[in-house]
Design a protein around this motif. Structure first.
Motif, PDB file in Angstrom:
ATOM      1  N   SER A   1       0.823  -1.211   0.000  1.00 27.30           N
ATOM      2  CA  SER A   1       0.000   0.000   0.000  1.00 27.30           C
ATOM      3  C   SER A   1       0.858   1.263   0.000  1.00 27.30           C
ATOM      4  CB  SER A   1      -0.934   0.006   1.206  1.00 27.30           C
ATOM      5  OG  SER A   1      -1.876  -1.035   1.122  1.00 27.30           O
ATOM      6  N   PHE A   2       1.882   1.299   0.857  1.00 23.86           N
ATOM      7  CA  PHE A   2       2.812   2.432   0.866  1.00 23.86           C
ATOM      8  C   PHE A   2       3.419   2.625  -0.528  1.00 23.86           C
ATOM      9  CE2 PHE A   2       3.003   2.279   5.553  1.00 23.86           C
ATOM     10  CZ  PHE A   2       3.095   3.633   5.837  1.00 23.86           C
ATOM     11  N   SER A   3       3.856   1.543  -1.113  1.00 26.55           N
ATOM     12  CA  SER A   3       4.527   1.612  -2.404  1.00 26.55           C
ATOM     13  C   SER A   3       3.571   2.048  -3.511  1.00 26.55           C
ATOM     14  CB  SER A   3       5.135   0.244  -2.753  1.00 26.55           C
ATOM     15  OG  SER A   3       6.020  -0.182  -1.753  1.00 26.55           O
ATOM     16  N   PHE A   4       2.341   1.561  -3.455  1.00 24.34           N
ATOM     17  CA  PHE A   4       1.371   1.883  -4.498  1.00 24.34           C
ATOM     18  C   PHE A   4       1.029   3.370  -4.492  1.00 24.34           C
ATOM     19  CE2 PHE A   4      -3.051   2.312  -5.996  1.00 24.34           C
ATOM     20  CZ  PHE A   4      -2.916   1.771  -7.263  1.00 24.34           C
ATOM     21  N   VAL A   5       0.722   3.916  -3.320  1.00 25.37           N
ATOM     22  CA  VAL A   5       0.371   5.333  -3.235  1.00 25.37           C
ATOM     23  C   VAL A   5       1.530   6.204  -3.709  1.00 25.37           C
ATOM     24  CG1 VAL A   5      -0.193   7.214  -1.649  1.00 25.37           C
ATOM     25  CG2 VAL A   5      -1.325   5.000  -1.407  1.00 25.37           C
ATOM     26  N   THR A   6       2.746   5.878  -3.283  1.00 24.78           N
ATOM     27  CA  THR A   6       3.920   6.652  -3.684  1.00 24.78           C
ATOM     28  C   THR A   6       4.132   6.590  -5.187  1.00 24.78           C
ATOM     29  OG1 THR A   6       4.952   6.156  -1.548  1.00 24.78           O
ATOM     30  CG2 THR A   6       6.383   6.983  -3.301  1.00 24.78           C
ATOM     31  N   ALA A   7       3.995   5.392  -5.765  1.00 25.58           N
ATOM     32  CA  ALA A   7       4.196   5.238  -7.205  1.00 25.58           C
ATOM     33  C   ALA A   7       3.167   6.023  -8.005  1.00 25.58           C
ATOM     34  CB  ALA A   7       4.137   3.758  -7.578  1.00 25.58           C
TER      35      ALA A   7
ATOM     36  N   SER B   1       3.183   7.653 -14.101  1.00 27.88           N
ATOM     37  CA  SER B   1       1.879   7.511 -14.736  1.00 27.88           C
ATOM     38  C   SER B   1       1.117   6.311 -14.167  1.00 27.88           C
ATOM     39  CB  SER B   1       2.035   7.355 -16.251  1.00 27.88           C
ATOM     40  OG  SER B   1       2.496   6.068 -16.580  1.00 27.88           O
ATOM     41  N   VAL B   2      -0.200   6.453 -14.106  1.00 29.62           N
ATOM     42  CA  VAL B   2      -1.051   5.388 -13.590  1.00 29.62           C
ATOM     43  C   VAL B   2      -0.893   4.120 -14.429  1.00 29.62           C
ATOM     44  CG1 VAL B   2      -3.453   4.670 -13.282  1.00 29.62           C
ATOM     45  CG2 VAL B   2      -2.728   6.937 -12.534  1.00 29.62           C
ATOM     46  N   ALA B   3      -0.852   4.290 -15.741  1.00 32.89           N
ATOM     47  CA  ALA B   3      -0.734   3.131 -16.630  1.00 32.89           C
ATOM     48  C   ALA B   3       0.552   2.364 -16.350  1.00 32.89           C
ATOM     49  CB  ALA B   3      -0.791   3.577 -18.086  1.00 32.89           C
ATOM     50  N   ASN B   4       1.672   3.081 -16.167  1.00 29.12           N
ATOM     51  CA  ASN B   4       2.939   2.412 -15.874  1.00 29.12           C
ATOM     52  C   ASN B   4       2.848   1.598 -14.590  1.00 29.12           C
ATOM     53  OD1 ASN B   4       4.139   3.672 -18.118  1.00 29.12           O
ATOM     54  ND2 ASN B   4       6.060   3.945 -17.011  1.00 29.12           N
ATOM     55  N   VAL B   5       2.297   2.215 -13.555  1.00 19.32           N
ATOM     56  CA  VAL B   5       2.200   1.535 -12.259  1.00 19.32           C
ATOM     57  C   VAL B   5       1.385   0.249 -12.380  1.00 19.32           C
ATOM     58  CG1 VAL B   5       1.335   1.694  -9.895  1.00 19.32           C
ATOM     59  CG2 VAL B   5       2.459   3.663 -10.945  1.00 19.32           C
ATOM     60  N   LEU B   6       0.237   0.345 -13.026  1.00 18.07           N
ATOM     61  CA  LEU B   6      -0.659  -0.804 -13.083  1.00 18.07           C
ATOM     62  C   LEU B   6      -0.123  -1.912 -13.980  1.00 18.07           C
ATOM     63  CD1 LEU B   6      -4.131   0.976 -13.125  1.00 18.07           C
ATOM     64  CD2 LEU B   6      -2.884   0.005 -11.194  1.00 18.07           C
ATOM     65  N   VAL B   7       0.556  -1.532 -15.047  1.00 18.40           N
ATOM     66  CA  VAL B   7       1.148  -2.564 -15.908  1.00 18.40           C
ATOM     67  C   VAL B   7       2.293  -3.275 -15.183  1.00 18.40           C
ATOM     68  CG1 VAL B   7       2.411  -2.990 -18.045  1.00 18.40           C
ATOM     69  CG2 VAL B   7       0.419  -1.496 -18.074  1.00 18.40           C
TER      70      VAL B   7
ATOM     71  N   LEU C   1       8.137  -2.705  -6.088  1.00 17.27           N
ATOM     72  CA  LEU C   1       8.058  -3.087  -4.675  1.00 17.27           C
ATOM     73  C   LEU C   1       6.626  -3.448  -4.289  1.00 17.27           C
ATOM     74  CD1 LEU C   1       9.475  -3.385  -1.958  1.00 17.27           C
ATOM     75  CD2 LEU C   1       9.082  -0.944  -1.549  1.00 17.27           C
ATOM     76  N   CYS C   2       5.666  -2.694  -4.810  1.00 13.58           N
ATOM     77  CA  CYS C   2       4.252  -3.018  -4.567  1.00 13.58           C
ATOM     78  C   CYS C   2       3.923  -4.396  -5.122  1.00 13.58           C
ATOM     79  CB  CYS C   2       3.374  -1.958  -5.216  1.00 13.58           C
ATOM     80  SG  CYS C   2       1.598  -2.299  -5.080  1.00 13.58           S
ATOM     81  N   CYS C   3       4.418  -4.685  -6.307  1.00 15.81           N
ATOM     82  CA  CYS C   3       4.195  -5.984  -6.947  1.00 15.81           C
ATOM     83  C   CYS C   3       4.731  -7.120  -6.080  1.00 15.81           C
ATOM     84  CB  CYS C   3       4.853  -5.996  -8.320  1.00 15.81           C
ATOM     85  SG  CYS C   3       4.966  -7.624  -9.075  1.00 15.81           S
TER      86      CYS C   3
ATOM     87  N   MET D   1      -5.977 -12.508 -12.408  1.00 15.70           N
ATOM     88  CA  MET D   1      -7.205 -11.713 -12.443  1.00 15.70           C
ATOM     89  C   MET D   1      -6.945 -10.267 -12.035  1.00 15.70           C
ATOM     90  SD  MET D   1     -10.142 -14.288 -11.062  1.00 15.70           S
ATOM     91  CE  MET D   1     -10.396 -15.861 -11.897  1.00 15.70           C
ATOM     92  N   MET D   2      -5.895 -10.043 -11.244  1.00 15.01           N
ATOM     93  CA  MET D   2      -5.539  -8.673 -10.875  1.00 15.01           C
ATOM     94  C   MET D   2      -5.165  -7.838 -12.092  1.00 15.01           C
ATOM     95  SD  MET D   2      -5.911  -8.201  -7.605  1.00 15.01           S
ATOM     96  CE  MET D   2      -4.925  -6.739  -7.293  1.00 15.01           C
ATOM     97  N   LEU D   3      -4.848  -8.502 -13.195  1.00 14.25           N
ATOM     98  CA  LEU D   3      -4.505  -7.775 -14.414  1.00 14.25           C
ATOM     99  C   LEU D   3      -5.683  -6.985 -14.958  1.00 14.25           C
ATOM    100  CD1 LEU D   3      -2.382 -10.496 -16.251  1.00 14.25           C
ATOM    101  CD2 LEU D   3      -1.547  -8.508 -15.033  1.00 14.25           C
ATOM    102  N   LEU D   4      -6.890  -7.311 -14.540  1.00 10.79           N
ATOM    103  CA  LEU D   4      -8.047  -6.528 -14.961  1.00 10.79           C
ATOM    104  C   LEU D   4      -7.889  -5.066 -14.555  1.00 10.79           C
ATOM    105  CD1 LEU D   4     -10.974  -8.963 -14.051  1.00 10.79           C
ATOM    106  CD2 LEU D   4     -10.263  -8.284 -16.347  1.00 10.79           C
ATOM    107  N   GLU D   5      -7.246  -4.843 -13.416  1.00 13.54           N
ATOM    108  CA  GLU D   5      -7.022  -3.464 -12.971  1.00 13.54           C
ATOM    109  C   GLU D   5      -6.114  -2.726 -13.937  1.00 13.54           C
ATOM    110  OE1 GLU D   5      -5.725  -0.952  -8.970  1.00 13.54           O
ATOM    111  OE2 GLU D   5      -5.104  -3.035  -9.191  1.00 13.54           O
ATOM    112  N   THR D   6      -5.211  -3.459 -14.585  1.00 11.71           N
ATOM    113  CA  THR D   6      -4.310  -2.842 -15.550  1.00 11.71           C
ATOM    114  C   THR D   6      -5.076  -2.248 -16.721  1.00 11.71           C
ATOM    115  OG1 THR D   6      -2.664  -4.506 -14.959  1.00 11.71           O
ATOM    116  CG2 THR D   6      -2.260  -3.247 -16.956  1.00 11.71           C
ATOM    117  N   ALA D   7      -6.182  -2.881 -17.081  1.00 11.01           N
ATOM    118  CA  ALA D   7      -6.992  -2.376 -18.195  1.00 11.01           C
ATOM    119  C   ALA D   7      -7.922  -1.260 -17.742  1.00 11.01           C
ATOM    120  CB  ALA D   7      -7.791  -3.516 -18.808  1.00 11.01           C
ATOM    121  N   LEU D   8      -8.573  -1.438 -16.594  1.00 10.10           N
ATOM    122  CA  LEU D   8      -9.610  -0.497 -16.182  1.00 10.10           C
ATOM    123  C   LEU D   8      -9.057   0.760 -15.515  1.00 10.10           C
ATOM    124  CD1 LEU D   8     -12.220  -3.043 -14.743  1.00 10.10           C
ATOM    125  CD2 LEU D   8     -12.241  -1.903 -16.972  1.00 10.10           C
TER     126      LEU D   8
END
Length: 282
Positions: free
Chosen positions: A79-85, A90-96, A153-155, A235-242
């Protein structure tokens, strides 16, 4: 399809769809990262506690054993890593980048749980990794590599949490979110004043921390109890698209070309893998 497998797949898919609004809401909040993490942790803890007391009143809320502590700490790190990233790249980079969780989960599950993923899952993982590497090449030139590092790190954190929860699948690990939220709030309170917020930020924080996060992670935590860790991560990859789609539509943040190209490979591979796995279920 086996009833338990179907239930796990539906729970996880619904949780990920709700979670896809996470990045957009973080971008809409102008608060300092640590201020956001404080509310993200404390409100998540409160809502999950209420949920557990309402729907599992006979169960002991927190069992402070090794599995519960690992789950909480790993979730807090991710969670710490995700918010910081999200705040610095870019959101797309983080999610991919986070979509690499299937590979990490499959490797960790193979090492620690002796859980063997079918060949089709490994093929899908390596194709997805090719797409992610294509996305990462943009970070070297855009000056946003630090954000990409936090995404990695989030991954790692969320992958390890999935495997840990899969190992403890005989019990409900949802209460670990309560402990994780407390850890996040205590640490974040030492670095920012979380009560200094713009009026508009309160609305987005309530939407994010009271509705989106608890609902999403309760559902996602229940998923590994019924399906393999690597498939939960797929299935978490769905977030990468949405996720990038909502940011694109609301904030007009257009993903880099390499992110669109690599992300398309990842999503197409996910859909193909899911279809083939569905057809092979007894």
């Amino acid at each position: 399809m086996h009833n338990e497998y179907l239930k796990g797949a539906l729970l996880t898919a619904l949780g990920v769809t709700i979670l896809s609004f996470d990045a957009l809401l973080i971008r809409l909040i102008d608060a300092h990262s640590f201020g956001l993490i404080f509310w993200r942790g404390s409100l998540l803890s409160l809502v999950v506690y209420i949920w557990c007391k309402t729907y599992r009143p006979a169960n002991r809320i927190l069992q402070l054993d090794a599995a519960m502590l690992r789950s909480a700490i790993l979730f807090a790190i991710s969670s710490f890593s995700f918010v910081t990233a999200i705040k610095i790249t870019s959101v797309a980079n983080v999610l991919v980048i986070i979509s690499a969780t299937p590979m990490v989960s499959a490797v960790l599950a193979h090492i620690f749980l002796k859980e063997r993923s079918p060949p089709i899952t490994w093929i899908a993982i390596f194709i997805c990794m090719g797409g992610i590497i294509w996305v990462l090449r943009d970070g070297w030139h855009s000056g946003k590599m630090l954000g990409d590092v936090f995404a990695v790190l989030c991954c790692l954190g969320i992958s390890a949490k999935f495997v840990n929860d899969r190992h403890a699948r005989s019990r409900d690990m949802t209460p670990a979110l309560i402990l994780a939220g407390i850890i996040m709030a205590v640490i974040a309170a030492g670095f920012a004043n979380p009560f200094i917020l713009a009026p508009r930020d309160w609305l987005w924080i309530i939407a994010l921390c009271v509705v989106v996060l608890p609902a999403a992670f309760i559902l996602i935590t229940l998923g590994p109890m019924r399906i393999p860790a690597a498939e939960v991560s797929m299935m978490m990859l769905l977030e990468t698209a949405l996720g990038p789609l909502w940011v694109w539509l609301i904030l007009n943040e257009v993903p880099p070309t390499s992110t669109l190209q690599g992300g398309s490979v990842v999503i197409f591979t996910l859909l193909t893998h899911s279809l083939l796995r569905w057809r092979r279920q007894p």
